[in-house]
Design a protein around this motif. Structure first.
Motif, short mmCIF file in Angstrom:
data_model
loop_
_atom_site.label_atom_id
_atom_site.label_comp_id
_atom_site.label_asym_id
_atom_site.label_seq_id
_atom_site.Cartn_x
_atom_site.Cartn_y
_atom_site.Cartn_z
N ALA A 167 0.81 -1.22 0.00
CA ALA A 167 0.00 0.00 0.00
C ALA A 167 0.84 1.27 0.00
CB ALA A 167 -0.93 0.01 1.22
N GLY A 168 2.11 1.17 -0.32
CA GLY A 168 2.96 2.35 -0.29
C GLY A 168 3.75 2.52 -1.57
N TYR A 213 4.11 5.76 3.11
CA TYR A 213 2.67 6.04 3.02
C TYR A 213 2.35 7.46 2.54
CZ TYR A 213 1.76 1.62 5.39
OH TYR A 213 1.68 0.28 5.71
N THR A 217 1.80 11.56 5.75
CA THR A 217 2.29 10.74 6.86
C THR A 217 3.65 11.25 7.34
OG1 THR A 217 1.14 8.82 5.96
CG2 THR A 217 2.85 8.39 7.59
N GLY A 265 -0.80 6.19 9.12
CA GLY A 265 -0.63 5.99 7.68
C GLY A 265 -1.02 4.59 7.25
N ALA A 269 -4.25 3.69 4.84
CA ALA A 269 -3.79 3.35 3.47
C ALA A 269 -4.80 2.47 2.74
CB ALA A 269 -2.45 2.65 3.54
#
Length: 269
Positions: A167-168, A213, A217, A265, A269
């Motif tokens: 997710a980053g 993130y 963040t 974060g 996310a």
């Protein structure tokens, strides 16, 4: 993620944190020396220490009660051998690092879920607890911890970026490390007495994990760190345990802020 799987993941993360935290006392003892001194290589009685990870106990001391020799001079002895065969304890015990690391890992698991970056957070968390512990004790952030922390964070996040369902973004992690490092370096140049160069190096790793993130963040984690430090310093002044110019370790608050930003974060996310 179903409720049963979520609770199981949190439990496993907490167990990992407790096991990793149990390995930190010896490293904390060896690293917690004032700036300019060599890392400790012996227990308070003068016996050589083997390795960096493990409980703060010396097998060679099990027949030598504390209260004589170097143990008395250091002021860190903690009684005679307890019958475990591992010798008497020295320095602080394992209860605090075990508890703190377990709670940190459990919280990270709850916020991140089954996304692959959770493995990175769980690997970095014990190092963060160790850094905070050492800085709080002697106001020193060891280079053998801060620089590898940043490099490991970026390397592991780079690998995580290749795994589905993350997710980053690795690019913002890299830029976050550079931005926070430069920002702290500027603060160090402006006020060297209030910001140590160890904080600058630690900021590289903190910026990497926060940058994963995104920039909000990074901003949140940075502000949270300064807020925690200001509240702690203000509390000391109010309690008359410190003055306005008293130096306090900032590393624990930098790490606390990064942890706060990372939790939020990861959750959003």
């Amino acid at each position: 993620m179903t409720g049963g799987l979520e609770y199981a993941l949190i439990a496993v993360a907490a167990l990992w944190g407790a096991a990793a935290g149990a390995l930190l006392p010896r490293a904390a003892h060896r690293f917690a020396v004032p700036a300019g001194e060599e890392w400790r290589s012996a227990c308070p009685q003068g016996h050589p220490l083997a390795g960096w990870l493990g409980p703060a106990r010396c097998r060679a001391c099990r027949e030598t009660p504390y209260g004589t020799g170097a143990g008395t001079a250091s002021g860190t002895g903690a009684g005679a051998a307890d019958g475990t065969g591992a010798g008497p304890a020295y320095g602080a015990g394992a209860a605090v690092p075990v508890t703190v690391t377990a709670l940190v890992c459990a919280a990270l698991a709850a916020a991140t879920g089954t996304r692959p970056e959770l493995a990175v957070w769980l690997l970095l968390a014990p190092a963060g607890v160790l850094l905070a512990t050492v800085d709080f004790r002697v106001q020193r952030l060891p280079d053998p911890l801060t620089l590898p922390f940043a490099a490991t964070a970026l390397a592991l996040l780079g690998l995580t970026a290749l795994v589905p369902e993350h997710a980053g973004e690795w690019t913002t992690a890299l830029l976050g490390a550079l931005a926070l490092g430069v920002g702290y370096f500027v603060l160090f140049l402006i006020n060297p007495a209030g910001m140590g160069f160890g904080d600058v190096k630690l900021a590289l790793g903190a910026g990497a994990v926060l940058g994963w993130y995104g920039w909000p963040t990074v901003l949140l984690g940075t502000l949270a760190g300064f807020l925690c430090g200001a509240l702690y310093g203000g509390a000391l002044v109010v309690a008359r345990k410190a003055g306005r110019k008293t130096s306090i370790p900032f590393g624990p608050f930098l790490i606390s802020g990064a942890f706060t930003g990372l939790l939020i974060g990861a959750y959003t996310a």
